[in-house]
Scaffold this motif. Structure first.
Motif, PDB file in Angstrom:
ATOM      1  N   TYR A   1       0.831  -1.193   0.000  1.00 39.56           N
ATOM      2  CA  TYR A   1       0.000   0.000   0.000  1.00 39.56           C
ATOM      3  C   TYR A   1       0.867   1.244   0.000  1.00 39.56           C
ATOM      4  O   TYR A   1       0.654   2.165  -0.800  1.00 39.56           O
ATOM      5  CB  TYR A   1      -0.930   0.014   1.220  1.00 39.56           C
TER       6      TYR A   1
ATOM      7  N   GLU B   1      -4.646   7.866   7.361  1.00 41.91           N
ATOM      8  CA  GLU B   1      -5.939   7.252   7.517  1.00 41.91           C
ATOM      9  C   GLU B   1      -6.503   7.639   8.860  1.00 41.91           C
ATOM     10  O   GLU B   1      -7.496   7.132   9.306  1.00 41.91           O
ATOM     11  CB  GLU B   1      -5.760   5.739   7.430  1.00 41.91           C
TER      12      GLU B   1
ATOM     13  N   ASN C   1      -6.787  -4.334   5.817  1.00 44.86           N
ATOM     14  CA  ASN C   1      -6.120  -3.967   4.566  1.00 44.86           C
ATOM     15  C   ASN C   1      -6.019  -5.191   3.664  1.00 44.86           C
ATOM     16  O   ASN C   1      -6.252  -6.325   4.108  1.00 44.86           O
ATOM     17  CB  ASN C   1      -4.777  -3.260   4.793  1.00 44.86           C
ATOM     18  N   ASP C   2      -5.698  -4.963   2.419  1.00 47.02           N
ATOM     19  CA  ASP C   2      -5.658  -6.054   1.455  1.00 47.02           C
ATOM     20  C   ASP C   2      -4.589  -7.068   1.802  1.00 47.02           C
ATOM     21  O   ASP C   2      -4.765  -8.278   1.660  1.00 47.02           O
ATOM     22  CB  ASP C   2      -5.363  -5.510   0.046  1.00 47.02           C
TER      23      ASP C   2
ATOM     24  N   ASP D   1      -8.019  -1.255   0.413  1.00 44.05           N
ATOM     25  CA  ASP D   1      -6.860  -0.603  -0.223  1.00 44.05           C
ATOM     26  C   ASP D   1      -6.906  -0.675  -1.739  1.00 44.05           C
ATOM     27  O   ASP D   1      -6.433   0.232  -2.410  1.00 44.05           O
ATOM     28  CB  ASP D   1      -5.503  -1.199   0.191  1.00 44.05           C
TER      29      ASP D   1
ATOM     30  N   LEU E   1      -5.108  -2.830  -3.663  1.00 41.48           N
ATOM     31  CA  LEU E   1      -3.763  -3.003  -4.208  1.00 41.48           C
ATOM     32  C   LEU E   1      -3.838  -3.621  -5.589  1.00 41.48           C
ATOM     33  O   LEU E   1      -4.809  -4.293  -5.926  1.00 41.48           O
ATOM     34  CB  LEU E   1      -2.952  -3.956  -3.322  1.00 41.48           C
TER      35      LEU E   1
ATOM     36  N   THR F   1     -12.696  -5.568  -2.518  1.00 44.35           N
ATOM     37  CA  THR F   1     -12.011  -4.651  -1.601  1.00 44.35           C
ATOM     38  C   THR F   1     -12.561  -3.240  -1.716  1.00 44.35           C
ATOM     39  O   THR F   1     -13.393  -2.956  -2.585  1.00 44.35           O
ATOM     40  CB  THR F   1     -10.490  -4.659  -1.890  1.00 44.35           C
TER      41      THR F   1
ATOM     42  N   ASP G   1     -11.634   0.551  -2.527  1.00 45.95           N
ATOM     43  CA  ASP G   1     -10.625   1.481  -3.040  1.00 45.95           C
ATOM     44  C   ASP G   1     -10.824   2.807  -2.321  1.00 45.95           C
ATOM     45  O   ASP G   1     -11.811   3.496  -2.547  1.00 45.95           O
ATOM     46  CB  ASP G   1     -10.794   1.673  -4.551  1.00 45.95           C
TER      47      ASP G   1
ATOM     48  N   ARG H   1      -6.854   6.055  -3.679  1.00 49.61           N
ATOM     49  CA  ARG H   1      -5.415   6.241  -3.459  1.00 49.61           C
ATOM     50  C   ARG H   1      -4.783   7.266  -4.370  1.00 49.61           C
ATOM     51  O   ARG H   1      -4.031   8.139  -3.928  1.00 49.61           O
ATOM     52  CB  ARG H   1      -4.705   4.903  -3.647  1.00 49.61           C
TER      53      ARG H   1
END
Lengths: 337, 337
Positions: free
Chosen positions: B74, B146, B248-249, B276, B278, B290, B292, B295
């Motif tokens: 990440y 975050e 998190n991923d 995340d 990724l 997941t 997003d 990012r």
DNA sequence: GGACCGGTTTGCATCGTTGTAGAATTTCGG
DNA sequence: CCGAAATTCTACAACGATGCAAACCGGTCC
């Protein structure tokens, strides 16, 4: 704005040069004076201006590290290791991304930005032998890469050919005979793609397995998507194969994913081996057998070599090449037997 | 060694100040003079000494970016985006790793190394509200993180709670009721762990699903191995669960791996969602559903905010908080229905 | 023809530090 | 208690660039 040597000096009642002496641990400073100065430094929260120091001393205590992309886990992890090692030596690291692009690599070597650093660790991808002259530079330069050109600068690299040969022989030893390869890249004159392909072919030749060009798939950037695309291409070709050697883990993982989508079992139908030993190789399904090219050693050695060059005085030593030892990490995607 | 303004000036037969004017595009330079100077520059291969320039002008055109570890995809991907954006603005980026350690974060904020930069983008992990004072600094500072503390500096962040709530509701909507969580971390006062946990609980409450502490597993560093370990712990607890929300991923992928080793089918037995988006989330088996958190937007906005602060003159504007929009990326590990 | 005016060029001080050399002070043997 | 030898401190000149203000230049205006 920020306090300078002179501010500290005024407060401590000494000349500003004495403050400088205290900061630089010049031995002949009376304990009482030192203490007075240190108190003044603390009171003002004085911090030396590193730009001014660099200008005067010629040392920046900063190095540049250029990699293709932090997006690629291999380079991200490598960069992390270099930065951590540099930190231990009190060095700051400027990170540049070249995108693996020849022009950007060449531009970087000529960039005025390097005047802010003591030296450069470069992981070239796009450059070729014809660019060797561009590497004959006045500043300390270490190539951290997978390529073994004849280059006029220090070079820390891995045993590409031997490692690729060992990986291929590992697959051959486990009984595979139709071994596909992902990552060939003819645009690259003598980079890792070429060297690994050579290792692959040497292994085949040594075991009297014929080389079949239809098992070789091209990929340039070595991203996960490139591995996936390459595997699609291979499946489309409709040639039989019982193993895949990905020239890096990222592609191997992308390829493995596509393989499984296509209903091939790994490792039963197709064994997969990668190259790099990324962190994630241990956590894929199945976990990825791969080659550890000695990354930690590469990172540390690149830094040490650069530091040695920076510290060097007098006549320049001839360029050196350092080779890391590799190991094969056996995991599920390609069991030994 | 390297050519200076004066060398160029001598060769061109002008004063060194004129050379400086040429370089800085000062408008009142005769074309003939300019050409003469430029020829001299080319002939000598003159490159400005950026340290000297910075000392005099006060601008370094360098920023610092501090993340916990490049090892974490990440942050590696985030760093790559920031560096690429900075490059577009002609800025150099110094990358620091804090290890997510509070002391190292605080030390960095006081480091003289920052005198070589125009500002800092910091992704804090270890710091808490009690360290707010340390963030009231004289140099431009943007928090890219975050966490949503009440902090005396600009802050670019994501909608942690809303996004976690949306992720949980996504799982609830698909019929899951026993949703485990990986990544809780009580040592963290109000970081992403806490905020995401809050979103999780809000979603449960909104759907009248009881909160069960035995479904919550702690993890600090959010590495892949932490996710794997957490899943082992969860399995050892022997409580039923039909979904997992990884904070998190990376952890989600590690956990998914362990789940599958343990014979649980994803998503049939257990749905898995990460956070995340990724690159690799798209390539796992099964591919990872997941969140997003936006990012790319976060990286660009952090840089823009910092640049605005750097360019700022006169009285300091009050700190701003920028919030990225999130989206849920539906993939195989947790289908919508 | 001298004052005036753009455009063009230059000189000097300066940014904050370190290196060198020498001045001031202390130490100490005799 | 003196003189020499340390030790301690200071003054000044760099490093290579930019900012400011003044100097220069040819032409125009009155």
């Amino acid at each position: 704005m920020a306090a300078t040597l002179r501010d500290v000096a005024k407060l401590a009642g000494v000349s500003f040069k004495t403050v400088s002496n205290v900061i630089n641990d010049y031995p002949h400073v009376r304990a009482a004076t030192r203490e007075k100065v240190e108190r003044a430094i603390a009171e003002l929260g004085y911090k030396p201006n590193l730009n001014a120091r660099s200008l005067r001393s010629g040392r920046t205590d900063t190095i540049a590290l250029a990699v293709p992309e932090l997006n690629l886990s291999y380079f991200a992890e490598l960069a992390g290791m270099v930065i951590a090692a540099a930190e231990e030596s009190g060095l700051t690291v400027v990170v540049e991304q070249t995108g693996g692009d020849r022009d950007r690599e060449l531009a970087l070597l000529r960039s005025p930005r390097l005047s802010m650093t003591d030296g450069l660790i470069l992981s070239p991808l796009g450059m070729g032998q014809e660019d060797a002259d561009a590497l004959d530079v006045l500043f300390p330069l270490v190539l951290l890469g997978e390529r073994t050109f004849d280059w006029p600068c220090d070079h820390v690299t891995m045993r590409n050919t031997e490692a690729a040969r060992a990986a291929t022989e590992y697959l051959l030893a486990s009984g595979r005979r139709r071994i596909a390869v992902i990552g060939e890249y003819e645009g690259e004159v003598m980079g890792s793609a070429r060297l690994r392909l050579r290792g692959y072919r040497e292994a085949l030749a040594a075991h009297d397995v014929p080389y079949d060009a239809s098992l070789v798939v091209r990929a340039t950037l070595w991203h996960r998507a490139d591995g996936a695309r390459a595997m699609h291409e291979l499946l489309d070709r409709d040639v039989p194969f019982d193993a895949v050697f990905g020239f890096n883990d990222t592609m191997a993982l992308g390829a493995m994913r596509v393989l499984q989508e296509a209903g091939r079992r790994v490792p039963e139908d197709v064994a997969v081996i990668g190259f790099d030993d990324l962190d994630e190789a241990a956590y894929s399904i199945p976990s990825l057998t791969t080659v550890d090219p000695g990354r930690e050693w590469l990172a540390r050695t690149a830094l040490e070599t650069l530091l040695a060059r920076i510290a060097e005085e007098g006549p320049k030593q001839p360029p050196q090449t350092e080779l890391a030892d590799f190991t094969i990490v056996e995991r599920e995607s390609a069991p030994r037997n």
